[in-house]
Design a protein around this motif. Structure first.
Motif, short mmCIF file in Angstrom:
data_model
loop_
_atom_site.label_atom_id
_atom_site.label_comp_id
_atom_site.label_asym_id
_atom_site.label_seq_id
_atom_site.Cartn_x
_atom_site.Cartn_y
_atom_site.Cartn_z
N LEU A 141 -12.72 -15.85 39.81
CA LEU A 141 -13.05 -14.49 40.22
C LEU A 141 -12.42 -13.49 39.24
O LEU A 141 -11.35 -13.73 38.69
CB LEU A 141 -12.55 -14.22 41.64
CG LEU A 141 -13.18 -15.07 42.75
CD1 LEU A 141 -12.55 -14.75 44.09
CD2 LEU A 141 -14.69 -14.84 42.81
N VAL A 142 -13.12 -12.37 39.04
CA VAL A 142 -12.64 -11.33 38.13
C VAL A 142 -11.63 -10.45 38.87
O VAL A 142 -11.89 -10.00 39.99
CB VAL A 142 -13.81 -10.47 37.62
CG1 VAL A 142 -13.33 -9.37 36.70
CG2 VAL A 142 -14.84 -11.35 36.90
N THR A 143 -10.50 -10.22 38.24
CA THR A 143 -9.47 -9.38 38.86
C THR A 143 -9.26 -8.06 38.13
O THR A 143 -8.57 -7.18 38.63
CB THR A 143 -8.12 -10.14 38.90
OG1 THR A 143 -7.78 -10.55 37.57
CG2 THR A 143 -8.21 -11.37 39.80
N ASP A 144 -9.86 -7.92 36.94
CA ASP A 144 -9.73 -6.69 36.15
C ASP A 144 -10.77 -5.69 36.64
O ASP A 144 -11.97 -5.80 36.34
CB ASP A 144 -9.94 -7.02 34.67
CG ASP A 144 -9.75 -5.82 33.75
OD1 ASP A 144 -9.88 -4.67 34.22
OD2 ASP A 144 -9.51 -6.04 32.54
N GLU A 145 -10.30 -4.69 37.40
CA GLU A 145 -11.21 -3.72 38.02
C GLU A 145 -11.98 -2.91 36.98
O GLU A 145 -13.18 -2.67 37.11
CB GLU A 145 -10.39 -2.78 38.93
CG GLU A 145 -11.24 -1.85 39.76
CD GLU A 145 -10.40 -1.01 40.72
OE1 GLU A 145 -10.67 0.21 40.82
OE2 GLU A 145 -9.48 -1.57 41.35
N GLU A 146 -11.30 -2.50 35.92
CA GLU A 146 -11.96 -1.72 34.86
C GLU A 146 -13.06 -2.54 34.19
O GLU A 146 -14.16 -2.04 33.94
CB GLU A 146 -10.92 -1.26 33.83
CG GLU A 146 -11.54 -0.38 32.75
CD GLU A 146 -10.61 -0.17 31.54
OE1 GLU A 146 -11.04 0.51 30.58
OE2 GLU A 146 -9.49 -0.71 31.54
N THR A 157 -18.43 -12.61 41.11
CA THR A 157 -17.32 -12.04 41.87
C THR A 157 -17.88 -10.98 42.81
O THR A 157 -18.44 -9.98 42.34
CB THR A 157 -16.30 -11.40 40.92
OG1 THR A 157 -15.79 -12.39 40.02
CG2 THR A 157 -15.14 -10.79 41.70
N PRO A 158 -17.76 -11.14 44.14
CA PRO A 158 -18.25 -10.09 45.05
C PRO A 158 -17.41 -8.83 44.87
O PRO A 158 -16.20 -8.90 44.67
CB PRO A 158 -18.02 -10.70 46.45
CG PRO A 158 -17.83 -12.16 46.23
CD PRO A 158 -17.22 -12.30 44.87
N PRO A 159 -18.04 -7.65 44.94
CA PRO A 159 -17.30 -6.40 44.70
C PRO A 159 -16.20 -6.15 45.72
O PRO A 159 -15.24 -5.44 45.42
CB PRO A 159 -18.39 -5.32 44.75
CG PRO A 159 -19.54 -5.94 45.47
CD PRO A 159 -19.48 -7.40 45.17
#
Length: 549
Positions: A399-404, A423-425
């Motif tokens: 899952l992506v953890t970098d919000e930017e 990755t669900p928002p």
């Protein structure tokens, strides 16, 4: 141009200079660039491989077509074995394969007054088939990857229900839930009779309907591979249908022996799609799944690579080079116009979607920076109906953890044919990520899809790409030849996203063609040919300019 070797085992080689010429086309690579001048590749067969297994190879989309900014196009004969090498910023070289048959090196060179004219002429040469549209309903729907690691169809059902409720609860609208091959197999195994019903001659299939699944809009994933530990494979050896799998004779007139390979970590055999019985068996399988699950979308993976050549085996003539991928595209077309394939070569005219290669979850050319070069590469070769990699990248499976990174990726894909999520928002960042996701899905449906549909009609008639590089509107302007972080939708919308971490401004070049450009945010108007330095683009925005006559 035709070069013929005088003796056996002679390699013919012809090179094209990259000095003062930007080149486009050829094949996808890891870390896609636009133009291809910065790419390096050792001389190797010019065929589609799986970039995950062969990161230094050539991937999809691939065509034997190269376009130079000086107004020259090179089209290589489709029927001869070909090798390609790229020396960064120096040259790319076409090379024949040494053989007893004295294979020639054969290509056509088209010259026009500029790069756009050369491309339009070349398209008429290399794409002489009637172009067809896939089911454009898919453009309106985001695709959501179901991330699950369960061991039964009942558990997949339960996960589907939970995931669907979450999408609904977060007010993200209608979408398609994508199942991987493992989840598809678990659901299909809940009905054991469909696979063998054809061989048993049963007139009625005993199916256990899945009413919940049928209510959902899902896509399933299939491949032409079958595990050697499955009942279906063992039955084929017993009932004389071993020719359903890619095979080689044990002796000149000997028994066929299926060739083993690996797929998803398992030993497998691969469907022989020149065998009508095998094709009927596979289509029956799809039809039974359709009755069982009610799905509209089918992802067909696993066409890449040449099973024989990878094992240093001489392939039958029907499977030399990339012929398997072309045959798989024919099979995909028979499944329907909502089919998604992972490899494209000589099939841009077919009514199919093509999934782009998964990317890394970072800001590099193998991640976010690779999206626009890959988009321009695909559409130049005629592959306009793309399923881009999921927002934030999906290559690692994490899952992506970098919000930017998630937000900037979302802002690009909102302007592409389909938005897809791994990755669900709701698991990436704060409420603003969810709000932005809703906003960009709505913008995609309201502003982007109608534009795509408009220019899809032009593509049908002319072959002009829907997504266009900057030089399309200003083909004599060298400034436009190397811009790899902007793109056009048709002739009227210029999209300039931010692709640098931490940046809230960027340089933008507005191509000149005797018209002006208007910023869609503040309505300010600029002349074509203007270079905007450090133009402000806040985190939640994309720079969009509308062409004014």
């Amino acid at each position: 141009m035709t070069w013929a070797p005088v003796h056996c085992h002679v390699e013919l080689k012809d090179c094209f200079s990259m000095t003062n010429v930007s080149w486009y086309g050829g094949a996808s690579v890891r870390g896609q660039t636009w133009p291809i001048n910065d790419q390096n590749a050792t001389t190797q067969p010019f065929t589609v491989s799986d970039l995950k297994d062969n990161p230094s190879g050539f991937g999809s989309a691939l065509e034997r077509y190269f376009l130079g900014s000086s107004g020259v196009a090179v089209l290589v004969s489709p029927d001869i074995p070909l090798q390609l090498g790229l020396d960064s910023r120096q040259q790319f070289c076409l090379q024949s394969l040494p053989s007893m048959e004295r294979v020639p090196l054969q290509y056509t060179v088209c010259v026009a007054h500029n790069v756009k004219a050369a491309h339009q002429e070349a398209v008429q040469q290399f794409s002489q088939h009637t172009r067809e549209l896939p089911n454009t309903k898919a453009l309106w729907l985001p695709f959501w990857k179901l991330l699950t690691n369960v061991d039964s169809g009942q558990k997949v059902e339960r996960e589907l229900r939970t995931f669907s409720n979450r999408i609904r609860r977060h007010q993200l609208g209608e979408g398609v839930i994508s199942l991987n091959e493992h989840s598809t197999t678990l659901l299909s195994d809940m009905d054991h009779d469909y696979l063998n019903s054809r061989k048993r001659g049963m007139s009625k299939r005993l199916t256990r309907d899945l009413p919940l699944v049928k209510l959902l809009n899902i896509s399933i994933t299939l491949s032409p591979f079958l595990g050697v530990d499955t009942t279906q494979f063992h039955n084929s050896l017993m009932d004389g249908t071993e020719a359903y799998w890619l095979s080689l004779p044990s002796a000149p007139q000997g028994q066929l022996i299926p060739v083993m390979s690996q797929w998803r970590g398992k030993f497998c055999v691969k469907l022989n799609i020149t065998n009508p019985g095998a094709v009927s068996w596979f289509l029956d399988r799809v039809g039974s799944l359709q009755a069982h699950l009610g799905m509209e979308y089918v992802m067909l993976e696993g066409g890449e690579g040449n099973l024989f050549e990878e094992q240093a085996l001489r392939p039958p003539q029907a499977f030399s080079g990339d012929k398997y991928i072309s045959l798989l595209a024919d099979l995909a077309t028979r499944i329907g116009d909502s089919t998604i394939v992972t490899a494209g070569t000589r099939s841009s005219h077919k009514p199919l979607f093509v999934r782009m290669t998964p990317l890394q979850s970072d800001w590099s050319p193998m991640g976010l920076k690779g999206i626009i070069p890959s988009l321009l590469h695909h559409t130049l070769l005629g592959y306009n109906f793309l399923i881009p990699d999921a927002v934030g990248g999906s290559q690692s499976g994490d899952l992506v953890t970098d919000e930017e990174l998630f937000i900037r990726w979302l802002e690009i894909t909102a302007f592409l044919p389909v938005i897809s999520f791994h990755t669900p928002p709701w698991v990436c960042g704060e409420d603003r990520v969810l709000n932005l996701t809703r906003s960009y899905i709505a913008k995609h449906q309201r502003d982007v899809v109608p534009l795509i549909e408009k220019y899809a009609e032009e593509w049908l008639m002319t072959g002009n790409p829907i997504y266009r590089p900057m030089w399309w509107l200003s083909p004599n302007d060298p400034m436009t030849f190397t811009i790899d972080d902007q793109f056009l939708i048709g002739d009227e919308v210029l999209v300039a996203p931010v692709v640098e971490k931490g940046a809230v401004q960027r340089d933008i070049y507005l191509p000149d063609g005797g018209f002006q450009w208007q910023d869609s945010q503040n309505a300010q108007v600029y002349d074509g040919g203007t270079f905007l330095q450090d133009y402000p683009v806040p985190l939640e925005e994309v720079a969009i300019f509308l062409r004014r006559s």
